[in-house]
Structure formats: C-alpha cells, structure tokens
Scaffold this motif. Structure first.
Motif, PDB file in Angstrom:
ATOM      1  N   VAL A 155       0.853  -1.197   0.000  1.00  0.00           N
ATOM      2  CA  VAL A 155       0.000   0.000   0.000  1.00  0.00           C
ATOM      3  C   VAL A 155       0.883   1.239   0.000  1.00  0.00           C
ATOM      4  O   VAL A 155       2.064   1.169   0.343  1.00  0.00           O
ATOM      5  N   GLU A 156       0.299   2.365  -0.372  1.00  0.00           N
ATOM      6  CA  GLU A 156       1.068   3.597  -0.338  1.00  0.00           C
ATOM      7  C   GLU A 156       1.406   3.935   1.105  1.00  0.00           C
ATOM      8  O   GLU A 156       0.634   3.634   2.012  1.00  0.00           O
ATOM      9  N   LYS A 157       2.549   4.549   1.317  1.00  0.00           N
ATOM     10  CA  LYS A 157       2.925   5.000   2.663  1.00  0.00           C
ATOM     11  C   LYS A 157       1.982   6.143   3.016  1.00  0.00           C
ATOM     12  O   LYS A 157       1.867   7.114   2.262  1.00  0.00           O
ATOM     13  N   ASP A 158       1.311   6.002   4.148  1.00  0.00           N
ATOM     14  CA  ASP A 158       0.302   6.998   4.502  1.00  0.00           C
ATOM     15  C   ASP A 158       0.958   8.206   5.167  1.00  0.00           C
ATOM     16  O   ASP A 158       1.642   8.078   6.181  1.00  0.00           O
ATOM     17  N   HIS A 159       0.751   9.375   4.582  1.00  0.00           N
ATOM     18  CA  HIS A 159       1.300  10.608   5.154  1.00  0.00           C
ATOM     19  C   HIS A 159       0.203  11.574   5.583  1.00  0.00           C
ATOM     20  O   HIS A 159       0.461  12.767   5.766  1.00  0.00           O
ATOM     21  N   THR A 160      -1.036  11.075   5.715  1.00  0.00           N
ATOM     22  CA  THR A 160      -2.124  11.985   6.061  1.00  0.00           C
ATOM     23  C   THR A 160      -1.942  12.566   7.465  1.00  0.00           C
ATOM     24  O   THR A 160      -2.335  13.704   7.723  1.00  0.00           O
ATOM     25  N   GLY A 161      -1.315  11.784   8.352  1.00  0.00           N
ATOM     26  CA  GLY A 161      -1.107  12.261   9.724  1.00  0.00           C
ATOM     27  C   GLY A 161      -0.315  13.560   9.758  1.00  0.00           C
ATOM     28  O   GLY A 161      -0.643  14.495  10.503  1.00  0.00           O
ATOM     29  N   LYS A 162       0.714  13.622   8.915  1.00  0.00           N
ATOM     30  CA  LYS A 162       1.544  14.831   8.849  1.00  0.00           C
ATOM     31  C   LYS A 162       0.714  16.035   8.427  1.00  0.00           C
ATOM     32  O   LYS A 162       0.950  17.159   8.857  1.00  0.00           O
ATOM     33  N   VAL A 163      -0.236  15.779   7.512  1.00  0.00           N
ATOM     34  CA  VAL A 163      -1.048  16.888   7.000  1.00  0.00           C
ATOM     35  C   VAL A 163      -2.039  17.362   8.066  1.00  0.00           C
ATOM     36  O   VAL A 163      -2.190  18.564   8.296  1.00  0.00           O
ATOM     37  N   TRP A 164      -2.683  16.407   8.737  1.00  0.00           N
ATOM     38  CA  TRP A 164      -3.612  16.804   9.816  1.00  0.00           C
ATOM     39  C   TRP A 164      -2.864  17.618  10.872  1.00  0.00           C
ATOM     40  O   TRP A 164      -3.374  18.616  11.383  1.00  0.00           O
ATOM     41  N   GLU A 165      -1.675  17.169  11.199  1.00  0.00           N
ATOM     42  CA  GLU A 165      -0.879  17.853  12.218  1.00  0.00           C
ATOM     43  C   GLU A 165      -0.592  19.293  11.795  1.00  0.00           C
ATOM     44  O   GLU A 165      -0.723  20.229  12.599  1.00  0.00           O
ATOM     45  N   ALA A 166      -0.224  19.456  10.534  1.00  0.00           N
ATOM     46  CA  ALA A 166       0.083  20.806  10.047  1.00  0.00           C
ATOM     47  C   ALA A 166      -1.167  21.680  10.042  1.00  0.00           C
ATOM     48  O   ALA A 166      -1.117  22.880  10.359  1.00  0.00           O
ATOM     49  N   LEU A 167      -2.309  21.058   9.674  1.00  0.00           N
ATOM     50  CA  LEU A 167      -3.552  21.841   9.620  1.00  0.00           C
ATOM     51  C   LEU A 167      -3.959  22.328  11.013  1.00  0.00           C
ATOM     52  O   LEU A 167      -4.646  23.341  11.158  1.00  0.00           O
ATOM     53  N   LEU A 168      -3.509  21.599  12.016  1.00  0.00           N
ATOM     54  CA  LEU A 168      -3.860  21.945  13.394  1.00  0.00           C
ATOM     55  C   LEU A 168      -2.924  23.010  13.957  1.00  0.00           C
ATOM     56  O   LEU A 168      -3.239  23.669  14.944  1.00  0.00           O
ATOM     57  N   ASP A 169      -1.786  23.169  13.315  1.00  0.00           N
ATOM     58  CA  ASP A 169      -0.733  24.032  13.854  1.00  0.00           C
ATOM     59  C   ASP A 169      -1.001  25.495  13.489  1.00  0.00           C
ATOM     60  O   ASP A 169      -0.965  25.857  12.317  1.00  0.00           O
ATOM     61  N   PRO A 170      -1.290  26.342  14.498  1.00  0.00           N
ATOM     62  CA  PRO A 170      -1.634  27.726  14.187  1.00  0.00           C
ATOM     63  C   PRO A 170      -0.468  28.502  13.563  1.00  0.00           C
ATOM     64  O   PRO A 170      -0.680  29.535  12.917  1.00  0.00           O
ATOM     65  N   ASP A 171       0.738  27.998  13.735  1.00  0.00           N
ATOM     66  CA  ASP A 171       1.904  28.690  13.160  1.00  0.00           C
ATOM     67  C   ASP A 171       2.102  28.393  11.684  1.00  0.00           C
ATOM     68  O   ASP A 171       2.938  28.987  11.020  1.00  0.00           O
ATOM     69  N   LYS A 172       1.361  27.400  11.179  1.00  0.00           N
ATOM     70  CA  LYS A 172       1.568  26.999   9.788  1.00  0.00           C
ATOM     71  C   LYS A 172       0.514  27.632   8.888  1.00  0.00           C
ATOM     72  O   LYS A 172      -0.649  27.772   9.260  1.00  0.00           O
ATOM     73  N   PHE A 173       0.935  28.017   7.716  1.00  0.00           N
ATOM     74  CA  PHE A 173       0.015  28.524   6.706  1.00  0.00           C
ATOM     75  C   PHE A 173      -0.075  27.430   5.648  1.00  0.00           C
ATOM     76  O   PHE A 173       0.799  27.296   4.789  1.00  0.00           O
ATOM     77  N   CYS A 174      -1.138  26.602   5.767  1.00  0.00           N
ATOM     78  CA  CYS A 174      -1.222  25.410   4.919  1.00  0.00           C
ATOM     79  C   CYS A 174      -1.823  25.741   3.553  1.00  0.00           C
ATOM     80  O   CYS A 174      -2.919  26.313   3.478  1.00  0.00           O
ATOM     81  N   VAL A 175      -1.116  25.370   2.513  1.00  0.00           N
ATOM     82  CA  VAL A 175      -1.628  25.544   1.155  1.00  0.00           C
ATOM     83  C   VAL A 175      -1.559  24.197   0.440  1.00  0.00           C
ATOM     84  O   VAL A 175      -0.859  23.288   0.877  1.00  0.00           O
TER      85      VAL A 175
END
Lengths: 156, 584
Positions: free
Chosen positions: B208-228
């Motif tokens: 299966v593909e290596k799942d990297h969704t966790g990293k994205v959720w984490e970034a979306l939660l981080d107020p210091d990050k500007f997610c695009v």
C-alpha cells in the motif's frame, strides 16, 4: 578482484552460451567452485547473460541445492528422519541452535559451523543421529552436544 | 477475422472469437465468475483457483481465467460443489493471511476481504500459519508487508513484465514463497522506481502507499503553519470513483471547495504550474531545434519515476533530458517565493501539500538539493488520491453535495494545455501548442493533436512547425521505453539522424490518470474515461495554450522575467545524475 570475477564468469558464459538452460548450469559451476553463489558473481552474470538479477535470484532460491551464504568450515547435519524424529531429533537441533545461535541453513558468524537439517543418514538404529563433517555420532544426548561440538572447533 | 467458436455456458449457446477465455465469455451470458489473482490488466497467472468451472465430459475442473473456450464446450459456472470448492480455496488462503483487517491499509477495499464476505466465511476452518517476514518501508513511498501477500503474482507481473523494472520477484518455493527484491535487500536498494503500480494492482494490503495523512492533519492543526495545497490534473477525474461518481467525472471545483473546508488557507492548481513547465520546456525545445544549443531529442522529465528509471539505467540520456522540474515542484517553489512575497507571508510558515495521482512524488520532494530551491523544502508532503479520499471521509465533509468553488489566484488559473498533462501524450500536445507559437510567432488554427492521444504503447507522429518536420514519440508504461531509448542510442552511436526530435515518457500506463496512487481496479477502459474527462475540460476552456494564459504572462512579468531566465533556471530547473544500480 573485480577483474578476476569478470574473467571467471566470462569463461563460464562462453562455455555455456549456446546451450538452453545455461543459467542453471552456470550456477552449478559457480557453486561447485565457491561452495555457494556469491552476490557479486550473480551481478556479473546478470550483465553478461542479460538476465535480470531478480530472475537469477528466483532460480537460486527456488532450488534447495543453491546456497547464498558461504558454507561453514564444519557441516553439522542433524537427522530428522522418522526414527531420529521420534527419538528427539528436534531437541538436538534446539540445543545446537542455542549453543551456536544459528538456524538450520545458516552459518555461524565466525564461519566455523553450518547447521543443516537432513532426512535419514542411514543408521536409524543409532537414532537420534547427528553428523559433523564425516564423523557420525549416534544415540546423542542433549547434554553431550557441547562436548561433541568442541571437538571440532570453538563454540564461542 | 478470428475464427468463431460455438459453445454453451450454463446451457446458453454463445458464439465468441477464438482465444476468448471462459471468464470473458461468461460475462456475455451475465455471469461474473469470482476471481482473485486475475487482474483485467494482466496476463492470467492461474494462481488462486477461485475461478474454477466444470466442463461437461471431463472430470477435471478448469480455471476460467486462463482457459480459452473451445468448440462445443459445455461449461457450468456454478453448482453447489463448485461453490464449496471456491469457499475452501478462500479458507485456505485465509489460513495464511493475518486477520488484522480492521487495521489494514486496504480495509473495506480489499479483494480478499470482499470474497470472504461474499462467501459468508465466519470462522477459521484451518489453523492459521502466518509468515514472519519484516515490513519494508525503505522507499518511503510504498509499504511492503509480505505476511499479507497471497502470492497472486500481480505485483511481480506488473513490475517485471509491465514496467520492466524487475524490483520485485518471487523468491523461494512452496510454503516459503515470498515477494521480495533479489536477495536480502530492501526495495530502496533495488531497481524500484516507486511508480506504485504494484500497490495499485495488489488485491490485498501487502503493498500500500505509505500513509502521510497524519503529517497533514498535524500541520492543519498548527496555528503557526500557513497550509496551502495543490491538485494535480489527473486527480480531479479519478477521485470521484471513491465517492460513487461515474468514472471520469471532472470534480475540479468540488475539490477546491473540499480542500478549503479541510482547512487549507489557499488552494492552487498544479495545472497552472504545468503551464509554466510548458513555457520553459517549449523554450528548451526551441533552443535545441532552432538554435542547436543542445542535442536533440529533448526528453520530458515531469514524471519522477521516469527520471529515476533514466538515472538508474539510461544515464547516457541525461543530456537529452529537459532540466525543467515537474509541475508540482514548480508550484511548490513559487508558493514559497512569489506567492509568499506578494501576500507578505513568511515562507518558513508555508506548508505545501501536493495531491498527486502518484506514489513517486513522495520520493521526488526530497530527491535532490534543487527540491529546496525556495530555501525550504518546496513541497512538504505529497499525498496520493487515495490518501485524500480518506482524509475527506475522516472529516465528514459531504463531498458529493459540496458546492463548487474557484481556486486561489494567481497560482490557480490554467489553460487547457495544463490540464491534459494528466493523460499520456498531454505534455507533448501542450508543448507543441506553445513551441509552435515560440518558433513561428503564429497561433495554431487547430490546437488538437489527435496523433498523440490514446493508449497505444508508443505513439509516433510527424508534425510541421515553420516548414520543418518535427518528429515526436510518446511512450507510457516503462515497459515501452526500451524501444524508444534503444533507437536514440543507436542513432547516437552511428552518428545517424535522430529518429525523433521530442520524446515524452510517463512511467505509468495511460500516464498520470493511471498513476500508482489512483483509486484501485484500474483498467484501460477506466484510463480512457479518466483521460476523456481531462480532454473534455481542455475542449471547453477558452484559453487552451499555456502561453496565452494571462496569469502566466503576469508571473513572468512580475517575477520570473522570461523562460530560461537566470531566475527561472534557479527556481524551476533541476539537474540529473547517473545513479546506477544493479541491472534490472
């Protein structure tokens, strides 16, 4: 070293080039000479025969006969034929495994011992039997194994 | 015309062309014989035995997937005994397969799980014997879990004979048989080019593909990050399959909406960067074709698995490679330079996610120093279509009923040329539209190049630009590359005229629409429908050529100066090096 490999493989490839099924014949010659099929030789062979390495490894691992690791100095064969099996052959294997920290089909790190599980050494009356190199040991008890092994080399 | 065979299936008389398998013939009388190891893309391996059928007059049951129908055959596809045998086969497979479905990457999407459910298997009929083999995560793109492998052979077939990569093989025999690279090595040390076709064809969770969704959720939660975020062309016509839309439905605007609602502050489109790629690549072609600055042919480089394949096995082709980065990398660097400056955002805070049809993009984002051209990692995470589908489902967003939205400006609006990148031949077509303009100064009357479209393995054509013949070739599926490369190599060796001036290669069959990160169960029929979704969009676009895109003009005016300018070279181009591995 590299050049030596090339010459060795080239001679073998030239010898078997025109024959069908040459891969297996060449692997036999390599194993007869080295006792196993070293990876460097498989890599070279892949180039020269234009056969993918993956295919060469499929062949090597398909046949029990071919080995991928160098054989140990001493070959331990523990019998698991019917008689030896019933008389506790598995206990002997477990004890050798414990002492040498290898599984059947493996060689100790120091290259001293290779452990093999075999079917019937032809002396069932002596079960359980083990053999080290050419010497046969019969009616072996678990407690004797350490002594037997140390007669042939170090067991560290 | 092939000979017509007459036979009976379940008492129904039918006529089929010679060579039709029982499996295919049965579909004509409304029977879908259960299969497991057979994938419609691949040659039947007759490995599992689920598809057995009875032939009147013979005691032996035959496998429908690999048995051609014969004149006068009377076939029975199901009776109580056949069903019982099929059930036993599944039970035996289950005795070698872990029961951790709930935590498996293919839960709810697994062909073995589905058969187990269909056959109502509720208990263990045979004691379990599981293999104790290590997980291989070495490529950081796909995860190989050999204990989950049912030895159907699809991955090996697609890797060896489809893609001509030979990273995977069947080692050992009998109960010990396993899939593995050659020897005691990991995939990262094998010829694997991370195309992910193995994961796309695996019926279970073994690859299966290596799942990297966790990293994205984490970034979306981080107020210091500007997610695009950005979406690749091929994703928009495939993601609908995970939500029940008809195959090939183009969901571009729904995707913009869902991504914004997931929490991304800006939603960009990789197709915009594809237009930038074309500006650069068409200029490179002009330099080679008209000004003879570098040798022809020019070979496209948007596909990271193709780049990896070339670096591993065809290092002598480096001088022919377009130095242009792939579109999503271009968008990444532009978001952390141009966009950041324009909107007064600290580029260190920008977290850029690429939604790709591709597993290899996970590797590409850190493949060389040039992928850090903004001073930061230009793309922080690459997700596959499959991973995004899961994120949408986790969020609870009702994708099917979301309103349509527009993407953010300016890294969003694209020409038709940018969106056809997702289909084989699309990059070539887009490049030809613009190269023609760069070389002649005139616009084309008709921008469609029909000869470069479709699923033929190698497409060759000759077109005319400024009175000169331009010879082109397009290959898709790495197994089709050797023919093309060998011809170029031969011409080089003998100092002969090059067979082609411009070559496009995509690693996956069908191009990115058939990418390794796309929804499962892909067939040529699906690839065609997905591609049609892209061509349809191109057709309806007012602006269909990259150089006509007003936003492309603007970004060059405001920032990049001109194609192949010093700045463009620094930000948008990369270099290659030979990385020989053992021969495939």
């Amino acid at each position: 070293m590299e050049q030596k490999i090339s010459i060795e493989i080239k001679n073998l490839v030239d010898k078997w080039k025109s024959k069908e099924g040459n891969l297996i014949m060449i692997l036999h010659e390599i194993q007869n000479h080295h006792g196993y099929v070293p990876r460097e030789l498989s890599l070279e062979l892949s180039q020269m025969l234009d056969v993918p390495l993956a295919r060469i490894y499929e062949v090597i691992t398909f046949y029990n006969f071919f080995k991928l690791t160098p054989p140990g100095k001493h070959k331990i064969a523990v019998c698991m034929g019917t008689a030896c099996y019933l008389k506790g052959g598995q206990d002997l294997i477990n004890e050798v495994k414990n002492i040498l920290h290898i599984e059947p089909g493996q060689t100790t790190k120091d290259g001293q011992y290779y452990l093999d599980m075999v079917r019937c050494l032809g002396c069932c009356g002596l079960a359980p039997v083990m053999m080290i190199d050419e010497k046969v040991y019969g009616k072996v008890k678990k407690s004797e194994i350490m002594d037997i092994l140390s007669k042939h080399g170090s067991t560290d | 015309m092939p000979k017509v065979i007459k036979a009976k299936i379940n008492g129904i008389l039918l006529r089929v062309p010679e060579g039709t398998t029982i499996l295919e013939a049965a579909e004509k009388v409304q029977v879908k014989i259960p299969t497991l190891c057979k994938h419609p893309d691949l040659t039947a391996s007759a490995g599992c035995g689920i598809c057995i059928v009875r032939i009147k007059g013979t005691a032996k049951m035959l496998r429908a997937c690999s048995t051609p129908i014969e004149e006068g055959m009377e076939i029975i596809t199901h009776d109580p005994e056949i069903v019982e045998i099929r059930r036993t086969v599944i039970e035996l497979i289950l005795s070698n397969h872990p029961n951790d479905c709930l935590k498996c990457g293919r839960n709810n999407n697994c062909e073995l799980q589905k058969l187990t459910a269909d056959f109502g298997i509720r208990q263990e009929s045979f004691p379990q014997f599981l293999k104790n083999l290590p997980t291989d995560n070495s490529t950081n793109t796909i995860t190989l879990e050999p204990p989950k492998c049912i030895l159907c052979g699809r991955c090996v077939e697609v890797c060896q004979n489809g893609q001509d990569v030979w990273a995977l093989s069947f080692l050992e025999r009998g109960i010990k048989t396993r899939i593995s690279p050659a020897g005691e090595i990991q995939l990262a040390d094998s010829p694997c080019v991370r195309c992910g076709q193995c994961s796309n064809h695996c019926p279970t969770g073994a690859i299966v593909e290596k799942d990297h969704t966790g990293k994205v959720w984490e970034a979306l939660l981080d107020p210091d990050k500007f997610c695009v975020v950005q979406i690749a062309p091929a994703v928009r016509v495939a993601i609908g399959e995970a939500f029940g839309f008809p195959v090939g439905t183009n969901l571009t605007r729904k995707m913009y909406a869902v991504l914004r609602r997931l929490g991304f502050k800006a939603v960009f489109d990789t197709s915009f960067a594809a237009d930038v790629t074309i500006m650069e690549e068409a200029s490179e072609f002009e330099e080679r074709f008209i000004n003879n600055k570098k040798p022809l042919p020019l070979i496209t480089s948007c596909c990271p698995s193709w780049v990896d394949f070339m670096e591993k096995f065809h290092g002598d082709m480096i001088e022919h490679f377009s130095s242009c980065k792939s579109p999503h990398e271009i968008l990444g660097v532009l978001s952390k330079t141009y966009y950041a400056r324009k909107n007064n955002i600290d580029p260190a805070k920008i977290f850029m996610v690429s939604i790709m049809p591709c597993t290899s993009k996970k590797y590409e984002i850190s493949r060389s120093d040039e992928m850090f051209a903004s001073g930061y990692q230009d793309i922080d995470v690459a997700l596959t279509t499959r991973e995004l589908s899961r994120m949408i489902k986790q969020s609870g967003l009702d994708f099917n009923h979301l309103p349509e939205e527009e993407c953010d400006s300016i890294l969003g609006e694209y020409a038709g040329a940018g969106v056809i990148f997702g289909a084989t031949g699309g990059v070539m077509e887009a490049a030809l539209r613009t190269a023609n303009y760069f070389i002649t100064g005139n616009e084309l009357e008709r921008v469609d190049f029909d000869a470069v479209r479709g699923l033929k393995g190698v497409k060759e054509a000759e077109i005319e630009i400024a009175g000169k013949k331009v010879k082109i070739a397009i290959a898709h599926g790495l197994g089709n590359v050797e023919y093309v490369i060998n011809k170029v190599r031969e011409a080089k060796k003998n100092n002969k005229e090059m067979p082609w001036h411009f070559i496009e290669v995509m690693a996956c069959p069908g191009g990115c629409v058939g990418g390794g990160g796309q929804p499962y169960n892909v067939t040529d029929e699906l690839r065609i429908k997905r591609a049609e979704g892209l061509y349809k969009e191109d057709k309806t676009k007012e602006i269909r050529c990259s150089h006509q895109n007003p936003y492309i003009k603007r970004i060059y005016e405001e920032f990049l100066e001109k194609p192949l300018s010093e700045k463009s070279e620094k930000l948008l181009h990369t270099a290659y090096k030979s990385r020989p591995t053992y021969r495939k």
